[in-house]
Design an enzyme around this catalytic site. Structure first.
Site, PDB file in Angstrom:
ATOM      1  N   ARG A 126       0.778  -1.222   0.000  1.00 50.89           N
ATOM      2  CA  ARG A 126       0.000   0.000   0.000  1.00 50.89           C
ATOM      3  C   ARG A 126       0.812   1.275   0.000  1.00 50.89           C
ATOM      4  NH1 ARG A 126      -2.983  -3.456   1.860  1.00 50.89           N
ATOM      5  NH2 ARG A 126      -1.066  -4.041   2.871  1.00 50.89           N
ATOM      6  N   THR A 127       1.707   1.382   0.957  1.00 50.71           N
ATOM      7  CA  THR A 127       2.338   2.686   1.150  1.00 50.71           C
ATOM      8  C   THR A 127       3.161   3.071  -0.084  1.00 50.71           C
ATOM      9  OG1 THR A 127       2.371   2.240   3.501  1.00 50.71           O
ATOM     10  CG2 THR A 127       3.695   4.081   2.751  1.00 50.71           C
ATOM     11  N   LYS A 171      25.190  -3.477  -0.090  1.00 52.57           N
ATOM     12  CA  LYS A 171      26.657  -3.388  -0.119  1.00 52.57           C
ATOM     13  C   LYS A 171      27.198  -2.675   1.105  1.00 52.57           C
ATOM     14  CE  LYS A 171      26.735  -2.774  -5.151  1.00 52.57           C
ATOM     15  NZ  LYS A 171      27.095  -1.768  -6.169  1.00 52.57           N
ATOM     16  N   ARG A 176      11.013   4.113   3.548  1.00 54.87           N
ATOM     17  CA  ARG A 176      10.642   3.167   4.614  1.00 54.87           C
ATOM     18  C   ARG A 176      11.894   2.374   4.976  1.00 54.87           C
ATOM     19  NH1 ARG A 176       5.529  -0.766   4.854  1.00 54.87           N
ATOM     20  NH2 ARG A 176       4.634   1.252   5.374  1.00 54.87           N
ATOM     21  N   HIS A 199       4.739   6.427  11.610  1.00 49.81           N
ATOM     22  CA  HIS A 199       4.277   6.240  10.232  1.00 49.81           C
ATOM     23  C   HIS A 199       3.308   7.385   9.904  1.00 49.81           C
ATOM     24  CE1 HIS A 199       3.105   4.459   6.557  1.00 49.81           C
ATOM     25  NE2 HIS A 199       2.750   3.248   6.959  1.00 49.81           N
TER      26      HIS A 199
HETATM   27  C1  NCD Z   1       1.338  -0.565   8.402  1.00 48.14           C
HETATM   28  C2  NCD Z   1       2.844  -0.399   8.593  1.00 48.14           C
HETATM   29  O1  NCD Z   1       3.602  -0.622   7.648  1.00 48.14           O
HETATM   30  O2  NCD Z   1       3.198  -0.036   9.692  1.00 48.14           O
HETATM   31  N1  NCD Z   1       1.010  -0.833   7.061  1.00 48.14           N
HETATM   32  C3  NCD Z   1       0.758   0.212   6.236  1.00 48.14           C
HETATM   33  O3  NCD Z   1       1.635   0.988   5.938  1.00 48.14           O
HETATM   34  N2  NCD Z   1      -0.492   0.409   5.846  1.00 48.14           N
HETATM   35  C4  NCD Z   1       0.723  -1.534   9.331  1.00 48.14           C
HETATM   36  C5  NCD Z   1       1.263  -2.927   9.372  1.00 48.14           C
HETATM   37  O4  NCD Z   1       2.183  -3.287   8.643  1.00 48.14           O
HETATM   38  O5  NCD Z   1       0.740  -3.690  10.181  1.00 48.14           O
END
Ligand code: NCD
Length: 307
Positions: A51-52, A80, A101, A129
């Site tokens: 998703r993200t 590396k 991320r 997040h």
């Molecule tokens: C969340 C995350 O990555 O923290 N997912 C997301 O970005 N929608 C929640 C999760 O992974 O449980």
């Protein structure tokens, strides 16, 4: 260059502004379709995501921009041994904005300190997040018509669930919000959130292990996945993973206008039978996330003088 590392990097006024731009994008997408023409977003994802990452990329494409993407640590120079700081400096030469991320808490902050373009934290370990919170906030606003005066139940892995930490920070700035923290003993909210946010700001909260007992008073039920990747041993994960499973039966005592949220991915915490309940909002969160990321990218690129 300013980064959005924590949701509190956005003032309440800026958050209001992002909500209103997102609502305008929903109404008039054509007005925004070319604004980022010729601009590039780099998505640097050193941890799994569907998703993200796709939401950021869809957001940039819908603004008319382009995307450069690293979708795993193994396929980049991180494998590396390149530092986050160096990666951020390098990618700043290619892209106008970065979404990152990373499994380590604080990685996005280091990236922001070293990049020459804006950096957005797309999740740093079990810490925070902020853009999931943007999705959550727009969902609450659209579904409930307000961001204050409500009782919010947060259920599941409150220890490692970074979306929960960011959401508490965001909602704590509105009047009349009360939290019910529902988790097994081992997965309680970390004290840095409890002490530095809830206690410090005198926000009312209760802690329980019992979801059913809490249900009738909730305006929002925010379910979360037990974060397997942050556990030190599989045995603990297996023991705790099914602590809460929301079923239609358990929703019988919930308010008719309560909403059920989840950042997704879900594993077992919400039975698929709940999806048909009009109170289930988790797929709406996904769509709202894209609009909010569009609005955030616009704000940051304008601020940087890129558009
Ligand atoms: C969340 C995350 O990555 O923290 N997912 C997301 O970005 N929608 C929640 C999760 O992974 O449980």
């Amino acid at each position: 260059m300013r980064g959005i590392i924590d949701i509190l990097d956005l003032s309440v006024e800026e958050l209001d502004g992002i909500i209103s731009v997102a609502c305008d994008i929903i109404e008039r997408p054509e007005k925004y379709a070319q604004i980022c023409r010729g601009k590039k977003l780099a998505t640097l994802f050193f941890e799994p995501s569907t998703r993200t990452r796709l939401s950021f990329e869809a957001a940039m494409y819908e603004l008319g921009g382009n995307v450069l993407s690293v979708s795993s640590a193994d396929s980049s120079s991180a494998a590396k041994g390149e530092s986050v700081a160096d990666t951020a400096r390098v990618v700043s030469c290619y892209a106008d904005i970065i979404a990152m991320r990373h499994p380590k808490e604080g990685a996005a902050l280091v990236a922001a300190q070293n990049a020459t373009v804006p950096v957005i934290n797309a999740g740093d370990g079990g810490h925070c997040h902020p853009t999931q919170t943007l999705a959550d906030i727009l969902t609450i606003y659209r579904e409930k018509g307000r961001l204050g005066n409500m009782t919010v139940g947060l259920c599941g892995d409150l220890k490692f669930g970074r979306t929960v930490h960011s959401l508490i920070n965001a909602l704590s700035r509105y009047e009349g919000v009360k939290f019910v923290l529902i988790s097994p003993e081992e997965l309680k909210l970390p004290s840095y959130v409890k002490n530095d946010v809830l206690k410090k700001k005198n926000i009312p909260y209760t802690q329980t292990t019992d979801l059913l007992e809490a249900m009738p008073e909730l305006d929002i039920l925010y379910m979360t996945r037990v974060q397997r990747e942050r556990f030190f041993n599989e045995e603990d994960y297996v023991r705790l993973k099914d602590s809460y499973i929301l079923t239609p039966d358990k929703l019988r005592t919930a308010k008719q206008d309560m909403i059920v949220m989840h950042p997704l991915p879900r594993v077992n915490e919400i039975s698929v039978a709940v999806d048909a309940d009009p109170r289930a909002c988790y797929f709406k969160q996904v769509l709202n996330g894209k609009y909010m990321r569009m609005a955030l990218i616009l704000m940051l690129l304008k601020e940087a003088g890129t558009i």
